[in-house]
Design a protein around this motif. Structure first.
Motif, PDB file in Angstrom:
ATOM      1  N   SER A  91       0.775  -1.078   0.072  1.00 56.02           N
ATOM      2  CA  SER A  91       0.194  -0.135  -0.056  1.00 56.02           C
ATOM      3  C   SER A  91       0.972   1.392   0.022  1.00 56.02           C
ATOM      4  O   SER A  91       0.306   2.297  -0.434  1.00 56.02           O
ATOM      5  CB  SER A  91      -0.959   0.130   1.337  1.00 56.02           C
ATOM      6  OG  SER A  91       0.021  -0.233   2.363  1.00 56.02           O
ATOM      7  N   ILE A  92       2.044   1.029   0.577  1.00 59.70           N
ATOM      8  CA  ILE A  92       3.080   2.480   0.383  1.00 59.70           C
ATOM      9  C   ILE A  92       3.095   2.715  -0.889  1.00 59.70           C
ATOM     10  O   ILE A  92       3.160   3.961  -1.362  1.00 59.70           O
ATOM     11  CB  ILE A  92       4.343   2.192   1.240  1.00 59.70           C
ATOM     12  CG1 ILE A  92       4.061   1.938   2.616  1.00 59.70           C
ATOM     13  CG2 ILE A  92       5.348   3.223   0.969  1.00 59.70           C
ATOM     14  CD1 ILE A  92       5.126   1.443   3.526  1.00 59.70           C
ATOM     15  N   ALA A  93       3.621   1.580  -1.809  1.00 60.91           N
ATOM     16  CA  ALA A  93       4.015   1.862  -3.219  1.00 60.91           C
ATOM     17  C   ALA A  93       2.378   2.374  -4.027  1.00 60.91           C
ATOM     18  O   ALA A  93       2.620   3.306  -4.771  1.00 60.91           O
ATOM     19  CB  ALA A  93       4.436   0.877  -3.853  1.00 60.91           C
ATOM     20  N   HIS A  94       1.410   1.750  -3.525  1.00 58.02           N
ATOM     21  CA  HIS A  94       0.210   2.152  -3.933  1.00 58.02           C
ATOM     22  C   HIS A  94      -0.267   3.364  -3.988  1.00 58.02           C
ATOM     23  O   HIS A  94      -0.610   4.303  -4.970  1.00 58.02           O
ATOM     24  CB  HIS A  94      -0.916   1.241  -3.638  1.00 58.02           C
ATOM     25  CG  HIS A  94      -0.811  -0.042  -3.861  1.00 58.02           C
ATOM     26  ND1 HIS A  94      -0.036  -0.814  -4.735  1.00 58.02           N
ATOM     27  CD2 HIS A  94      -1.568  -1.082  -3.135  1.00 58.02           C
ATOM     28  CE1 HIS A  94      -0.211  -2.119  -4.718  1.00 58.02           C
ATOM     29  NE2 HIS A  94      -1.001  -2.458  -3.768  1.00 58.02           N
ATOM     30  N   ALA A  95       0.113   4.094  -2.730  1.00 54.55           N
ATOM     31  CA  ALA A  95      -0.145   5.522  -2.396  1.00 54.55           C
ATOM     32  C   ALA A  95       0.715   6.453  -3.198  1.00 54.55           C
ATOM     33  O   ALA A  95       0.239   7.350  -3.709  1.00 54.55           O
ATOM     34  CB  ALA A  95      -0.190   5.725  -0.920  1.00 54.55           C
ATOM     35  N   LEU A  96       1.801   5.991  -3.041  1.00 51.81           N
ATOM     36  CA  LEU A  96       3.023   6.927  -3.994  1.00 51.81           C
ATOM     37  C   LEU A  96       2.579   7.041  -5.225  1.00 51.81           C
ATOM     38  O   LEU A  96       3.172   7.939  -5.920  1.00 51.81           O
ATOM     39  CB  LEU A  96       4.347   6.473  -3.550  1.00 51.81           C
ATOM     40  CG  LEU A  96       4.994   6.718  -2.111  1.00 51.81           C
ATOM     41  CD1 LEU A  96       6.318   6.129  -2.092  1.00 51.81           C
ATOM     42  CD2 LEU A  96       4.769   7.986  -1.913  1.00 51.81           C
ATOM     43  N   ALA A  97       2.183   5.997  -5.903  1.00 56.16           N
ATOM     44  CA  ALA A  97       1.702   6.044  -7.109  1.00 56.16           C
ATOM     45  C   ALA A  97       0.274   6.589  -7.459  1.00 56.16           C
ATOM     46  O   ALA A  97      -0.178   6.783  -8.729  1.00 56.16           O
ATOM     47  CB  ALA A  97       1.585   4.569  -7.707  1.00 56.16           C
ATOM     48  N   GLY A  98      -0.450   6.953  -6.414  1.00 55.71           N
ATOM     49  CA  GLY A  98      -1.591   7.678  -6.541  1.00 55.71           C
ATOM     50  C   GLY A  98      -2.799   7.127  -6.192  1.00 55.71           C
ATOM     51  O   GLY A  98      -3.886   7.851  -6.033  1.00 55.71           O
ATOM     52  N   ALA A  99      -2.987   6.208  -5.389  1.00 55.22           N
ATOM     53  CA  ALA A  99      -4.000   5.563  -4.831  1.00 55.22           C
ATOM     54  C   ALA A  99      -4.328   6.273  -3.546  1.00 55.22           C
ATOM     55  O   ALA A  99      -3.495   6.594  -2.887  1.00 55.22           O
ATOM     56  CB  ALA A  99      -3.656   4.200  -4.262  1.00 55.22           C
ATOM     57  N   THR A 100      -5.582   6.535  -3.539  1.00 49.49           N
ATOM     58  CA  THR A 100      -6.274   7.484  -2.515  1.00 49.49           C
ATOM     59  C   THR A 100      -6.921   6.536  -1.520  1.00 49.49           C
ATOM     60  O   THR A 100      -7.221   6.911  -0.285  1.00 49.49           O
ATOM     61  CB  THR A 100      -7.204   8.544  -3.071  1.00 49.49           C
ATOM     62  OG1 THR A 100      -8.274   7.921  -3.933  1.00 49.49           O
ATOM     63  CG2 THR A 100      -6.379   9.547  -3.640  1.00 49.49           C
ATOM     64  N   VAL A 101      -7.479   5.171  -2.023  1.00 51.87           N
ATOM     65  CA  VAL A 101      -8.158   4.323  -1.130  1.00 51.87           C
ATOM     66  C   VAL A 101      -7.513   3.138  -1.135  1.00 51.87           C
ATOM     67  O   VAL A 101      -7.292   2.815  -2.383  1.00 51.87           O
ATOM     68  CB  VAL A 101      -9.710   4.361  -1.623  1.00 51.87           C
ATOM     69  CG1 VAL A 101     -10.628   3.216  -0.785  1.00 51.87           C
ATOM     70  CG2 VAL A 101     -10.262   5.585  -1.327  1.00 51.87           C
ATOM     71  N   MET A 102      -7.420   2.574  -0.149  1.00 53.36           N
ATOM     72  CA  MET A 102      -6.591   0.935  -0.190  1.00 53.36           C
ATOM     73  C   MET A 102      -7.656   0.007   0.573  1.00 53.36           C
ATOM     74  O   MET A 102      -8.452   0.640   1.248  1.00 53.36           O
ATOM     75  CB  MET A 102      -5.675   1.058   0.900  1.00 53.36           C
ATOM     76  CG  MET A 102      -4.523   2.114   0.673  1.00 53.36           C
ATOM     77  SD  MET A 102      -3.766   1.612  -0.932  1.00 53.36           S
ATOM     78  CE  MET A 102      -2.834   3.245  -1.015  1.00 53.36           C
TER      79      MET A 102
END
Length: 640
Positions: free
Chosen positions: A180-191
Motif C-alpha cells: 500500500s505504500i507504493a500504491h499510495a505513492l503511485a496515486g491510490a487514495t483508497v486502499m
C-alpha cells in the motif's frame, strides 16, 4: 460521489469451507444488499469464495475450477450494480497458485491483485500452497477474456479521477514494507485489504492501530474486510473484524464475531487536498510502473451517515479533552517561557477585562512565570475600566488577579479617551467605530507604556477566531509583544479556562473562573444597559461555534463554501436553521478575505494545533487577495 464522498462497505459473508456454490450465492446477496444501501466500494475477505481455511484442498483442481466459476457469477451479479467489488479466491497461473483479490464491476473482471507476503510462521503455512505475487502485470485468460494480473495495479474511476483504489491482502499490511505504500505513492487514495486474520488475545487492538496508522501515514482511506464465522475453527478462530479508516481516523468498526457489514463514507476530496499541501508525500512515487484499470460509477448525491463534529477543535471525550487542554496550556506557557527567558524579562504586562481571552492569557502567563521560578508580582495585571465596563466583569477581573497573586493595577481610560475625542473632534454621543476603537487603542497604549517603564513585555490576549474574522482593533488589541492565544480558537478557549478552573485547587479562583465562563462574550466598548453588557460579540459577528467550524474546514482541508455549508447543515441540524447558517457563512467569507491585513502583521505567538493564521507559519495570504469566487459560490447557495 458529490463533494468527494464515496460510500464504502466492508463485508463478512456467511460461508462454508470449500462450498464455493454456497459462498458465491451469499456473496452475491451481500453485493445486492450493499448496493441497495448505497455502497460504491464493496470489499469481501481473503479467499472468501472458497474459504481461507481450506488447507490442502487448495491443491484440488475441482475447488480451483469452481472458485473461478464463482468469480464469473459474482462478476455477472455486478451487471446491474453501480459499484466496484473486491473478492478473494485462489487462482492458478502457469502451474503456480496465487492468493488473489479480484476486482469486478459492471459485469466484468477488472483485474487480479496477488498477495505479496505469504505468512509461513506459527499457525500460518501459506507458502505450502501459494506463490508470491508478481510485480509486473501479466495478462491471464479467463474464459477467453484477457484480464490483467499483478501486484502493481490501480483501479481508477473514470468520472471521479481522484478515486484511485489499490489492493493488498492481509499479511501485506503486517509486513515491514506494505504494498500500500507504493500504491499510495503511485496515486491510490483508497486502499482495500482482503483479510483472514485469526483472533488472539490483544490482536484486535493491534489490528485497529495498523489500519488507522496506515491510513494516516499514506493520507488515504483504508477498507479492511476480514474472515469470520464459517471458517474452520480446527486450530484458530476468525472474528470478522471489519474496519474502515480515513487519514488516521477510524470511521467504522464491526462488532467482532458477528459477521457484520460496516458502512461509511470516505472523503476522497479531503484526502487529495491533504496530499496537495503535504509536499513530501510524493517523494519516490513510481506511478509509471503501475497498470491502471478504469471502472465507471455514476455521479450522484451520497447520503452522509458519518458523524460530522460540530466542534472539530474540541475533543468529544472528557478524558481526551482534558489531555488536550493540558497539552495546549503547556505549549502556550512554554512559548512565553522561552520568550521571557530570551529577553531576560522579569515582567509581563497583561490587560485584564474579565472576559475569556484575557483570562486565558493571564493563566498562561502565571504558568510561564512559575516555570521560570519568577515571583508572580512581576505580572502586571492591568484592568482599564471604560465606557462599557460592567460591575460583573470588573469584579471578576479584580478577584481573579488577586487570587493568582499578580500585581493588580487599575487605570481608568475614560478621561484620556474623552480628551482624545476632543482632540480629534469625535462626538462622545456617537457610538460608531471610532468611539469603540479609540478605547481599544488607549488600552494598548497604556499596556505598551507600562511595559516600557517596567522593562517588560505586553502579552497579547486575542484568539484565532477573532483573527480569522478580523474582530480586533488594528494597532489596538490586535497588537502585543507576544500573543499566547493567537492560534487558539474561541470554542477551545472556553474549555481551557474550564479545565484550569477544575484543576487549579483554589475554590475561590474556580468560582471566579466559572463566572467568567458564564459571562457573554463582549469587547465592552459600548455603555451598558441597566448595568448589564449591551454589546454581545456573537450578536454582531455570529456564533463562534459556527465560525470555528467554517474556519476549520476551510483552512484545514481547503473545502469550498458549498461543501462547508453542506457539512454545517448536517453538523448543526436542530440547532441552527438553514438561513442562519447561510447568513453567517457569508459573513465569515466576507470578513476572512477583507481582514487579512490584520493577520499579515501579527505579533509572534505559539502554534498549538493543526491550524494557525500566522503569516510566518500556516497562512501566507496576500492582504489584497480577492474573495469574489468564494462569495459567488456562497451566494449561489442562497439561490438553491
Amino acid at each position: 460521489m458529490k463533494d468527494g464522498y464515496i460510500k464504502a462497505a466492508a463485508v463478512t459473508p456467511d460461508i462454508k469451507v470449500a462450498d464455493t456454490k454456497y459462498n458465491t450465492k451469499n456473496i452475491c446477496k451481500k453485493i445486492e444488499e450493499c448496493s441497495k444501501n448505497g455502497a460504491k466500494i464493496i470489499v469481501f475477505p481473503e479467499l472468501c469464495i472458497t474459504g481461507y481455511s481450506c488447507g490442502d484442498l487448495f491443491l484440488q483442481e475441482l475447488l480451483l475450477r469452481d472458485a473461478l466459476k464463482g468469480l464469473k457469477k459474482i462478476a455477472k451479479c455486478t451487471e446491474k450494480t453501480d459499484a466496484v467489488v473486491f473478492v478473494g479466491l485462489p487462482f492458478e497461473y502457469k502451474g503456480k497458485l496465487y492468493n488473489v483479490a479480484a476486482a469486478v464491476s459492471a459485469g466484468e473482471i477488472l483485474g487480479l491483485v496477488p498477495k505479496t507476503y505469504l505468512p509461513n510462521y506459527n499457525e500460518f503455512y501459506e507458502a505450502r500452497h501459494f506463490t508470491k505475487g508478481m510485480e509486473e502485470t501479466v495478462y491471464v485468460d479467463i474464459e477467453d477474456e484477457q484480464v490483467p494480473m499483478g501486484s502493481k495495479m490501480l483501479f481508477v474511476c473514470d468520472k471521479m479521477r481522484e478515486l484511485v483504489i489499490g489492493a493488498e491482502i492481509c499479511e501485506d499490511l503486517w509486513a515491514a514494507g506494505p504494498p500500500s505504500i507504493a500504491h499510495a505513492l503511485a496515486g491510490a487514495t483508497v486502499m482495500v485489504n482482503l483479510s483472514a486474520s485469526d483472533e488472539t488475545t490483544g490482536k484486535a487492538a493491534y489490528r485497529r492501530e495498523l489500519v488507522t496508522g496506515q491510513s494516516a501515514r499514506l493520507l488515504c482511506g483504508y477498507i479492511y474486510a476480514s474472515a469470520g464465522n464459517g471458517e474452520s475453527t480446527q486450530d484458530v478462530v476468525y472474528s470478522a473484524h471489519n474496519l474502515i479508516a480515513e487519514n488516521g481516523t477510524l470511521l467504522a468498526e464491526s462488532k467482532r464475531f458477528e459477521n457484520e457489514t460496516v458502512y461509511t463514507e470516505i472523503d476522497v476530496q479531503k484526502l487529495t487536498e491533504e496530499r496537495r499541501r503535504n509536499t513530501s508525500f510524493w517523494a519516490g512515487g513510481k506511478e509509471n510502473e503501475y497498470e491502471e484499470v478504469e471502472f465507471s460509477l455514476k455521479i450522484e448525491e451520497t447520503t452522509l451517515t458519518r458523524f460530522i463534529d460540530p466542534a472539530p477543535f474540541v475533543p468529544d471525550r472528557k478524558e481526551e479533552r482534558e489531555k488536550r487542554c493540558e497539552e495546549i496550556l503547556t505549549i502556550q506557557a512554554m512559548g512565553l517561557y522561552q520568550r521571557l527567558k530570551h529577553t531576560n524579562s522579569k515582567c509581563a504586562v497583561v490587560g485584564i477585562s474579565g472576559g475569556l481571552d484575557s483570562t486565558l492569557a493571564l493563566l498562561v502567563t502565571v504558568r510561564a512565570f512559575d516555570r521560570l521560578g519568577l515571583d508572580r508580582s512581576g505580572i502586571k495585571a492591568v484592568t482599564m475600566p471604560g465606557f462599557g465596563t460592567t460591575d460583573r466583569t470588573y469584579l471578576n477581573a479584580v478577584n481573579m488577579i488577586k487570587c493568582l497573586g499578580a500585581d493588580f493595577r487599575e487605570i481608568s481610560i475614560k478621561d484620556a479617551v474623552n480628551v482624545h475625542f476632543k482632540d480629534i473632534g469625535q462626538d462622545a454621543s456617537v457610538h460608531d467605530v471610532t468611539y469603540e476603537n479609540c478605547q481599544a487603542r488607549e488600552r494598548t497604549q497604556i499596556l505598551m507604556d507600562i511595559a516600557n517603564k517596567e522593562n517588560g513585555m505586553v502579552i497579547g490576549t486575542g484568539d484565532m477566531s477573532e483573527l480569522a474574522l478580523g474582530w480586533a482593533t488594528y494597532n489596538g488589541d490586535h497588537m502585543s509583544m507576544y500573543g499566547v492565544n493567537a492560534s487558539v480558537p474561541k470554542t477551545l478557549v472556553r474549555h481551557l479556562v474550564h479545565y484550569y478552573a477544575d484543576t487549579c485547587g483554589n475554590e475561590e479562583l474556580k468560582k471566579v473562573l466559572y463566572d467568567v465562563l458564564d459571562t457573554p462574550v463582549s469587547p465592552e466598548l459600548l455603555p451598558p444597559e441597566d448595568g448589564k453588557i449591551s454589546q454581545k460579540t456573537e450578536d454582531i459577528v455570529g456564533p463562534y461555534e459556527l465560525h470555528d467550524f467554517f474556519l476549520y474546514y476551510m483552512l484545514r482541508f481547503g473545502y469550498p463554501p458549498k461543501k462547508v455549508y453542506r457539512l454545517a447543515l448536517q453538523a448543526f441540524e436542530g440547532r441552527y436553521e438553514k438561513d442562519v447558517i447561510y447568513k453567517w457563512l457569508r459573513n465569515y467569507y466576507w470578513r476572512f478575505f477583507s481582514q487579512q491585513f490584520k493577520r499579515s502583521c501579527l505579533p509572534d505567538g505559539p502554534k498549538v494545533g493543526t491550524i494557525a493564521v500566522s503569516p510566518r507559519g500556516d497562512l501566507r495570504m496576500p492582504s489584497d487577495a480577492c474573495g469574489r469566487i468564494w462569495l459567488d459560490e456562497v451566494e449561489a447557495l442562497e439561490e438553491k
